[in-house]
Design a protein around this motif. Structure first.
Motif, PDB file in Angstrom:
ATOM      1  N   VAL A  95      33.583  25.658  44.218  1.00 27.20           N
ATOM      2  CA  VAL A  95      34.751  25.568  43.344  1.00 27.20           C
ATOM      3  C   VAL A  95      35.085  26.984  42.883  1.00 27.20           C
ATOM      4  O   VAL A  95      34.285  27.632  42.204  1.00 27.20           O
TER       5      VAL A  95
ATOM      6  N   ALA B 236      31.672  34.575  40.085  1.00 33.21           N
ATOM      7  CA  ALA B 236      30.705  33.610  39.494  1.00 33.21           C
ATOM      8  C   ALA B 236      30.573  32.317  40.299  1.00 33.21           C
ATOM      9  O   ALA B 236      30.158  31.309  39.755  1.00 33.21           O
TER      10      ALA B 236
ATOM     11  N   MET C  83      36.975  24.140  20.752  1.00 36.58           N
ATOM     12  CA  MET C  83      38.442  24.174  20.639  1.00 36.58           C
ATOM     13  C   MET C  83      39.040  22.852  21.111  1.00 36.58           C
ATOM     14  O   MET C  83      39.960  22.306  20.491  1.00 36.58           O
TER      15      MET C  83
ATOM     16  N   GLN D  93      32.186  27.537  22.673  1.00 37.68           N
ATOM     17  CA  GLN D  93      33.371  27.855  21.858  1.00 37.68           C
ATOM     18  C   GLN D  93      34.610  27.132  22.404  1.00 37.68           C
ATOM     19  O   GLN D  93      35.400  26.569  21.652  1.00 37.68           O
TER      20      GLN D  93
ATOM     21  N   THR E 257      32.398  27.472  27.909  1.00 37.26           N
ATOM     22  CA  THR E 257      31.390  27.801  26.884  1.00 37.26           C
ATOM     23  C   THR E 257      31.503  26.837  25.691  1.00 37.26           C
ATOM     24  O   THR E 257      32.523  26.153  25.519  1.00 37.26           O
TER      25      THR E 257
ATOM     26  N   TYR F 265      23.314  21.519  40.906  1.00 38.50           N
ATOM     27  CA  TYR F 265      24.581  22.240  41.114  1.00 38.50           C
ATOM     28  C   TYR F 265      25.247  21.760  42.400  1.00 38.50           C
ATOM     29  O   TYR F 265      26.469  21.675  42.486  1.00 38.50           O
TER      30      TYR F 265
ATOM     31  N   ILE G 278      27.051  28.400  29.703  1.00 35.44           N
ATOM     32  CA  ILE G 278      28.274  29.174  29.997  1.00 35.44           C
ATOM     33  C   ILE G 278      29.140  28.481  31.059  1.00 35.44           C
ATOM     34  O   ILE G 278      30.362  28.382  30.910  1.00 35.44           O
ATOM     35  N   ALA G 279      28.497  28.026  32.138  1.00 36.89           N
ATOM     36  CA  ALA G 279      29.257  27.488  33.279  1.00 36.89           C
ATOM     37  C   ALA G 279      30.119  26.302  32.838  1.00 36.89           C
ATOM     38  O   ALA G 279      29.754  25.579  31.916  1.00 36.89           O
ATOM     39  N   ASP G 280      31.257  26.135  33.512  1.00 42.38           N
ATOM     40  CA  ASP G 280      32.153  24.992  33.249  1.00 42.38           C
ATOM     41  C   ASP G 280      32.765  25.009  31.852  1.00 42.38           C
ATOM     42  O   ASP G 280      33.261  23.989  31.386  1.00 42.38           O
TER      43      ASP G 280
ATOM     44  N   LEU H 147      37.414  29.123  40.788  1.00 46.56           N
ATOM     45  CA  LEU H 147      38.437  29.213  39.745  1.00 46.56           C
ATOM     46  C   LEU H 147      38.332  30.554  38.991  1.00 46.56           C
ATOM     47  O   LEU H 147      39.317  31.283  38.874  1.00 46.56           O
ATOM     48  N   THR H 148      37.138  30.884  38.500  1.00 48.96           N
ATOM     49  CA  THR H 148      36.934  32.079  37.667  1.00 48.96           C
ATOM     50  C   THR H 148      37.309  33.360  38.421  1.00 48.96           C
ATOM     51  O   THR H 148      37.094  33.458  39.630  1.00 48.96           O
TER      52      THR H 148
ATOM     53  N   ARG I  46      24.872  32.437  43.678  1.00 49.74           N
ATOM     54  CA  ARG I  46      26.239  32.711  43.206  1.00 49.74           C
ATOM     55  C   ARG I  46      26.762  33.996  43.822  1.00 49.74           C
ATOM     56  O   ARG I  46      25.989  34.854  44.244  1.00 49.74           O
TER      57      ARG I  46
ATOM     58  N   GLY J 194      37.810  33.738  32.631  1.00 48.03           N
ATOM     59  CA  GLY J 194      37.045  32.523  32.921  1.00 48.03           C
ATOM     60  C   GLY J 194      37.492  31.425  31.973  1.00 48.03           C
ATOM     61  O   GLY J 194      38.070  30.421  32.368  1.00 48.03           O
ATOM     62  N   SER J 195      37.293  31.658  30.664  1.00 51.08           N
ATOM     63  CA  SER J 195      37.732  30.668  29.655  1.00 51.08           C
ATOM     64  C   SER J 195      39.242  30.443  29.747  1.00 51.08           C
ATOM     65  O   SER J 195      39.715  29.306  29.697  1.00 51.08           O
TER      66      SER J 195
ATOM     67  N   THR K  28      29.297  29.382  42.253  1.00 55.25           N
ATOM     68  CA  THR K  28      28.057  28.687  42.594  1.00 55.25           C
ATOM     69  C   THR K  28      28.021  28.325  44.079  1.00 55.25           C
ATOM     70  O   THR K  28      29.030  27.832  44.611  1.00 55.25           O
TER      71      THR K  28
HETATM   72  C1  LIG Z   1      25.508  29.617  36.232  1.00 56.01           C
HETATM   73  C2  LIG Z   1      27.015  29.731  36.327  1.00 56.01           C
HETATM   74  C3  LIG Z   1      27.676  29.089  37.343  1.00 56.01           C
HETATM   75  C4  LIG Z   1      29.077  29.206  37.454  1.00 56.01           C
HETATM   76  N1  LIG Z   1      29.717  28.628  38.516  1.00 56.01           N
HETATM   77  C5  LIG Z   1      31.057  28.762  38.654  1.00 56.01           C
HETATM   78  C6  LIG Z   1      31.732  28.218  39.791  1.00 56.01           C
HETATM   79  O1  LIG Z   1      31.121  27.593  40.670  1.00 56.01           O
HETATM   80  N2  LIG Z   1      33.066  28.416  39.898  1.00 56.01           N
HETATM   81  C7  LIG Z   1      33.789  29.098  38.954  1.00 56.01           C
HETATM   82  O2  LIG Z   1      35.002  29.213  39.116  1.00 56.01           O
HETATM   83  N3  LIG Z   1      33.178  29.642  37.880  1.00 56.01           N
HETATM   84  C8  LIG Z   1      31.837  29.496  37.709  1.00 56.01           C
HETATM   85  N4  LIG Z   1      31.194  30.049  36.608  1.00 56.01           N
HETATM   86  C9  LIG Z   1      31.974  30.811  35.652  1.00 56.01           C
HETATM   87  C10 LIG Z   1      32.167  30.095  34.312  1.00 56.01           C
HETATM   88  O3  LIG Z   1      32.989  28.975  34.445  1.00 56.01           O
HETATM   89  C11 LIG Z   1      32.728  31.125  33.319  1.00 56.01           C
HETATM   90  O4  LIG Z   1      31.717  32.124  33.160  1.00 56.01           O
HETATM   91  C12 LIG Z   1      33.065  30.520  31.967  1.00 56.01           C
HETATM   92  O5  LIG Z   1      34.193  29.683  32.069  1.00 56.01           O
HETATM   93  C13 LIG Z   1      33.326  31.612  30.897  1.00 56.01           C
HETATM   94  O6  LIG Z   1      34.227  32.563  31.372  1.00 56.01           O
HETATM   95  P1  LIG Z   1      33.879  34.149  31.299  1.00 56.01           P
HETATM   96  O7  LIG Z   1      32.505  34.315  31.827  1.00 56.01           O
HETATM   97  O8  LIG Z   1      34.977  34.862  31.965  1.00 56.01           O
HETATM   98  O9  LIG Z   1      33.836  34.481  29.774  1.00 56.01           O
HETATM   99  P2  LIG Z   1      35.089  34.883  28.857  1.00 56.01           P
HETATM  100  O10 LIG Z   1      36.171  33.903  29.029  1.00 56.01           O
HETATM  101  O11 LIG Z   1      35.393  36.311  29.060  1.00 56.01           O
HETATM  102  O12 LIG Z   1      34.443  34.709  27.406  1.00 56.01           O
HETATM  103  C14 LIG Z   1      33.509  35.654  26.872  1.00 56.01           C
HETATM  104  C15 LIG Z   1      33.035  35.103  25.533  1.00 56.01           C
HETATM  105  O13 LIG Z   1      34.144  34.993  24.641  1.00 56.01           O
HETATM  106  C16 LIG Z   1      34.247  33.666  24.146  1.00 56.01           C
HETATM  107  N5  LIG Z   1      35.659  33.290  23.999  1.00 56.01           N
HETATM  108  C17 LIG Z   1      36.667  33.456  24.893  1.00 56.01           C
HETATM  109  N6  LIG Z   1      37.794  32.963  24.391  1.00 56.01           N
HETATM  110  C18 LIG Z   1      37.515  32.460  23.169  1.00 56.01           C
HETATM  111  C19 LIG Z   1      38.260  31.814  22.158  1.00 56.01           C
HETATM  112  N7  LIG Z   1      39.575  31.547  22.307  1.00 56.01           N
HETATM  113  N8  LIG Z   1      37.631  31.430  21.017  1.00 56.01           N
HETATM  114  C20 LIG Z   1      36.300  31.669  20.852  1.00 56.01           C
HETATM  115  N9  LIG Z   1      35.543  32.291  21.769  1.00 56.01           N
HETATM  116  C21 LIG Z   1      36.135  32.673  22.919  1.00 56.01           C
HETATM  117  C22 LIG Z   1      33.553  32.797  25.201  1.00 56.01           C
HETATM  118  O14 LIG Z   1      33.098  31.573  24.632  1.00 56.01           O
HETATM  119  C23 LIG Z   1      32.425  33.717  25.643  1.00 56.01           C
HETATM  120  O15 LIG Z   1      31.335  33.589  24.767  1.00 56.01           O
HETATM  121  C24 LIG Z   1      29.797  29.962  36.485  1.00 56.01           C
HETATM  122  C25 LIG Z   1      29.111  30.578  35.439  1.00 56.01           C
HETATM  123  C26 LIG Z   1      27.738  30.477  35.359  1.00 56.01           C
HETATM  124  C27 LIG Z   1      27.016  31.182  34.247  1.00 56.01           C
END
Ligand SMILES: Cc1cc2nc3c(=O)[nH]c(=O)nc-3n(C[C@H](O)[C@H](O)[C@H](O)COP(=O)(O)OP(=O)(O)OC[C@H]3O[C@@H](n4cnc5c(N)ncnc54)[C@H](O)[C@@H]3O)c2cc1C
Length: 381
Positions: A122, A155, A369, A365, A363, A85, A359-361, A124-125, A207, A130-131, A157
């Motif tokens: 970094v 979230a 897309m 799904q 998912t 990481y 999940i990170a970077d 962003l989230t 984190r 997040g997504s 790192t």
């Molecule tokens: C170990 C770890 C390290 C991380 N480090 C960082 C970091 O350093 N900096 C940072 O900014 N973030 C970091 N993250 C956050 C990570 O980038 C987000 O968790 C990730 O992008 C998903 O966003 P969310 O958790 O808000 O899930 P959500 O966006 O809320 O999604 C929840 C679920 O719904 C699904 N979903 C959402 N939209 C759709 C769609 N249109 N179609 C189908 N399915 C969908 C997703 O796939 C997921 O399963 C980290 C996460 C983890 C687990």
């Protein structure tokens, strides 16, 4: 088509393989048990060039290519998945700063980053998104020669050990993704607070959530032109997603090797357990699947080195790689019998650690897309 590595790449792989086995693997579980950041390894990894993989040579980096960075991260992951990481963040920061930031900002931060003296995060989230990263609410408002930033990032790192964050904020909230800018924010700036997470795995990456309450940064800390932050971050993800595939691959390959050693020495029903296809076939399947993943990731990084499009390929590495490696590690855990479920073997920790990278970077799904858009056209998906 030439699949061979150069002499320099072979040397890089061999030296890092030894480093990972001798210096990282023996302490891999220590950081998990204590939930602490491996601060003492940071300067050592800096000395080995691991944080300077994407930092220009003039600023103390190695100036190596994208495939070289992938080869390096794969080997480090064999010793300690979670240290990767730090390499990922350094590659991300090295790339984004050296390409888009002002020379003084690069000099101030990239040289200590490469040396392992400073940790960059970094950011962003956010709690609500997040997504859908374009939906961020953190605001950066101009005030004379400064920007004033307010919002919350989650979230993140390495946050609890971080010296600065690359913070994405809306500079033009009406423009969605086209209204996002990136800023380098020193994490000791007035108005900042952080809280740590209690994670199931990757515990040494400490984190946390970052709260920005009227944090003031000079205009010179903006990375690239105003409102160009989203494009910058997405282009960098195209590269880090292939690195994540290789990071997970390194952990799975190491687990597979350890499992081969374990099952070779185990007997049941009066014969070595390897005589059962129920034992040998999961190993053969894992070997084949990891080989497929390796070459997908190498090719993606090769495409980036060659300046060719690779967005869909990078999404494939991320969509399939971490989940495949978690499956391999879970199968290896079962092949260890009840010992696999104990903390006496590193396999249970690797499973917990690798799951986070699904999940990170982005998912699976979201990756699907991206791939589907490339196949069918953006308007059809
Ligand atoms: C170990 C770890 C390290 C991380 N480090 C960082 C970091 O350093 N900096 C940072 O900014 N973030 C970091 N993250 C956050 C990570 O980038 C987000 O968790 C990730 O992008 C998903 O966003 P969310 O958790 O808000 O899930 P959500 O966006 O809320 O999604 C929840 C679920 O719904 C699904 N979903 C959402 N939209 C759709 C769609 N249109 N179609 C189908 N399915 C969908 C997703 O796939 C997921 O399963 C980290 C996460 C983890 C687990």
């Amino acid at each position: 088509m030439d699949f061979s590595l150069t002499e320099d790449q072979i040397l890089l792989v061999d030296s890092l393989k030894g480093f990972a086995r001798k210096e990282l693997l023996p302490r891999y579980s220590h950081w998990d048990r204590t939930g602490s950041f491996p601060a003492e390894l940071w300067p050592r990894m800096g000395e080995m060039g691991l944080f300077g993989l994407r930092v220009p040579e003039a600023l103390g980096g190695t100036g190596l290519g994208y495939l070289d960075a992938g080869l390096a991260i794969e080997q480090v992951a064999r010793g300690d998945f979670n240290l990767c990481y730090g390499i990922l963040n350094a590659c991300f920061a090295g790339d984004i700063l050296s390409r888009f930031a002002a020379p003084d900002l690069c000099a101030d931060w990239l040289t200590p980053l490469a040396a392992g003296e400073k940790v960059l995060c970094v950011c962003l989230t956010e709690p609500h998104c997040g997504s859908d990263a374009a939906a961020i609410r953190t605001r950066a408002v101009r005030d004379g020669g400064d920007y004033v930033i307010t919002g919350e990032k989650s979230a993140i790192t390495l946050l609890m050990a971080g010296d600065a964050g690359i913070v994405f904020a809306k500079t033009d909230p009406d423009k969605g993704a086209r209204g996002v800018s990136a800023f380098l924010v020193p994490l000791d700036a007035p108005g900042l607070t952080r809280t740590p997470y209690e994670d199931m795995g990757a515990r040494g990456i400490v984190r946390g959530s970052l709260f920005l309450d009227g944090v003031r940064v000079p205009e010179a800390h903006r990375i690239g032109p105003e409102n160009a932050g989203f494009t910058q971050v997405m282009a960098t993800f195209d590269y880090t997603r292939a690195l994540i595939g290789l990071m997970c691959l390194g952990a799975a390959e190491q687990t597979l090797e350890e499992t081969v050693t374990y099952v070779t020495g185990r007997e049941a029903f009066g014969q070595p357990i390897t005589r059962n296809q129920g034992v040998s076939f999961p190993l053969a399947e894992a070997r084949s699947r990891l080989e497929m993943l390796r070459w997908l990731c190498y090719r993606t990084l090769w495409l980036r080195d060659a300046g060719l499009p690779h967005t869909a390929e990078a999404a494939m590495c991320k969509a399939e790689g971490p989940a495949l490696c978690a499956d391999v590690i879970r199968d290896c855990l079962v092949l260890h019998g009840h010992y696999g479920y104990t903390r006496d073997f590193p396999v249970e920790q690797r499973l917990r650690d690798v799951l986070g990278q699904i999940i990170a970077d982005g998912t699976p799904q979201i990756m699907k897309m991206i791939i589907a858009r490339h196949m069918l056209g953006r308007d059809k998906v």
